[in-house]
Design a protein around this motif. Sequence first.
Motif, mmCIF file in Angstrom:
data_model
loop_
_atom_site.group_PDB
_atom_site.id
_atom_site.type_symbol
_atom_site.label_atom_id
_atom_site.label_comp_id
_atom_site.label_asym_id
_atom_site.label_seq_id
_atom_site.Cartn_x
_atom_site.Cartn_y
_atom_site.Cartn_z
ATOM 1 N N HIS A 193 0.941 -1.276 0.158
ATOM 2 C CA HIS A 193 -0.037 -0.093 0.076
ATOM 3 C C HIS A 193 0.944 1.248 -0.067
ATOM 4 O O HIS A 193 0.629 2.158 -0.671
ATOM 5 C CB HIS A 193 -1.028 0.134 1.287
ATOM 6 C CG HIS A 193 -1.623 1.071 1.386
ATOM 7 N ND1 HIS A 193 -2.730 1.632 0.530
ATOM 8 C CD2 HIS A 193 -1.731 2.054 2.283
ATOM 9 C CE1 HIS A 193 -3.382 2.789 0.948
ATOM 10 N NE2 HIS A 193 -2.629 3.001 2.178
ATOM 11 N N SER A 196 2.487 1.596 -3.351
ATOM 12 C CA SER A 196 1.634 2.068 -4.458
ATOM 13 C C SER A 196 1.132 3.692 -4.339
ATOM 14 O O SER A 196 1.121 4.110 -5.525
ATOM 15 C CB SER A 196 0.302 1.302 -4.395
ATOM 16 O OG SER A 196 -0.383 1.452 -3.228
ATOM 17 N N LYS A 197 1.273 3.867 -2.948
ATOM 18 C CA LYS A 197 1.101 5.572 -3.076
ATOM 19 C C LYS A 197 2.240 6.261 -3.797
ATOM 20 O O LYS A 197 2.094 7.247 -4.204
ATOM 21 C CB LYS A 197 0.886 5.766 -1.594
ATOM 22 C CG LYS A 197 -0.555 5.348 -1.102
ATOM 23 C CD LYS A 197 -1.705 5.889 -1.672
ATOM 24 C CE LYS A 197 -3.004 5.247 -1.093
ATOM 25 N NZ LYS A 197 -4.253 5.899 -1.666
ATOM 26 N N LYS A 200 2.637 5.894 -7.415
ATOM 27 C CA LYS A 200 1.672 6.364 -8.220
ATOM 28 C C LYS A 200 0.732 5.306 -8.876
ATOM 29 O O LYS A 200 0.413 5.328 -10.054
ATOM 30 C CB LYS A 200 1.727 7.463 -9.042
ATOM 31 C CG LYS A 200 2.086 8.637 -8.268
ATOM 32 C CD LYS A 200 2.565 9.782 -9.035
ATOM 33 C CE LYS A 200 2.919 11.012 -8.385
ATOM 34 N NZ LYS A 200 3.224 12.229 -9.005
ATOM 35 N N THR A 202 -1.878 2.783 -8.564
ATOM 36 C CA THR A 202 -3.249 2.558 -7.859
ATOM 37 C C THR A 202 -3.928 0.680 -8.605
ATOM 38 O O THR A 202 -3.923 0.567 -9.633
ATOM 39 C CB THR A 202 -4.527 3.390 -7.902
ATOM 40 O OG1 THR A 202 -3.805 4.426 -7.634
ATOM 41 C CG2 THR A 202 -5.515 3.032 -7.152
#
Length: 423
Positions: A193, A196-197, A200, A202
């Motif tokens: 998580h 992925s942030k 970028k 998603t």
Amino acid sequence: MPCWYYDKKELRERTPSILDGITYENERRYRKEGARFIMECGTKMGLGHNTMATGVVYFHRFYMFHSFRSFPRYVTACCCLFFAGKVEETPKKCRDIIKTARGILNDNYFYSFGEDPKEEVMTLERILLQTIKFDLQVEHPYTFLLKYAKCFKGDQQKLQKMVQMAWNFVNDSLSTVVCLQWEPEIIAVALIHLASKLSKFTVQDWEGRQPQHQRWWDMFVSDVTMDILEDICHQVLDLYQSTQKEAQLPNSPPQKPPSRADSPTTVKPMNPSGGGVPAQQQQPPPPPPTNNSSGNGNHLDLNNIQSIKSLANAVPSAVSCINNSNNDALTVVQQQQAPLSGPTPPGGGQANYHMYHAPPPPPPPVVPMPQYAAAAWNVQQPPPTHYNAAVAPPPPMPPNMGAPGGPGGGYYNAGRQPQQRYQ
């Protein structure tokens, strides 16, 4: 099986190091230095990620039962790496690990290994095995990270970048205590998580998606809230912030006896601001336990520092308990046999009985053994006469057991025709 997960309050207030007077910041730094030393030493020796991660987990679990004052962190790190190589079936010789550690550490830190480094590491291995309660198998987030990433759909190039970033986060998370708080699958979800942030990327769709799955990790783990994931992410991100602050100091805060983690000479890092004031004076370490009984009790004698071998002798084992019990039983027997001080009991008793004890009972009478004639044992009995060959003839032979050519044809096939043998 033992439970290896603790809450934040236990990690901040109830660890053996904190109860021994070490601050939370210093303990956190000791853990990080030991974990990074294991990773660096394992990388130079060509060990895999699972072996190094297993050694780091052993390292964190060990110091949930022992203090950094009692066991030097770098000796413990070498022992954990040496033992993890056996568990993960990638063994390395103890002398090779010590040789690699000697090339990484300076003289101040290698002083904690003592005069015989191999003996220190081998002795600590037994203490480590007893501490982790023979729970050898450890799972790591690497397996779950690859398992979850194979189910994601999207741009493969961005996905590969995100997985590589999450893999690096898993490596850095070993320097924290998240492995003592959460299961490896939850750590893998949190670091994916976070990656992925930052990358970028998603996750919009994944294989095996069901209508009741609102987020991608609902398919793998349940009852995981965003607060848990954010807490893990913040612990990993705080690691990078603390690294920038600690990079300004040349050495870590020293450890106090009875361990030998310090150098024989006092190391005083100067303040990086250039004021000439030692950095340790800004946050003075807690006072060590007073082991000196003569004088003011503030002097620390480096000659009285205990070695790991002496500490290992204090750890009870099954053999020592059996030997102690045997020695105690022998002592009791000797005390019973030894004469006791006191006046002679009335009635003329023995001198080894107390005056309040009754005299010993008389010995039992001696019963003479019966005398047997020596010739009676050598008399040979006559043979039985119940069988008479003239009166009772022997029973007949069973069929096919007679002599060859006899009535029954014999046991052999001599009475049969050659062409009848295969019918």
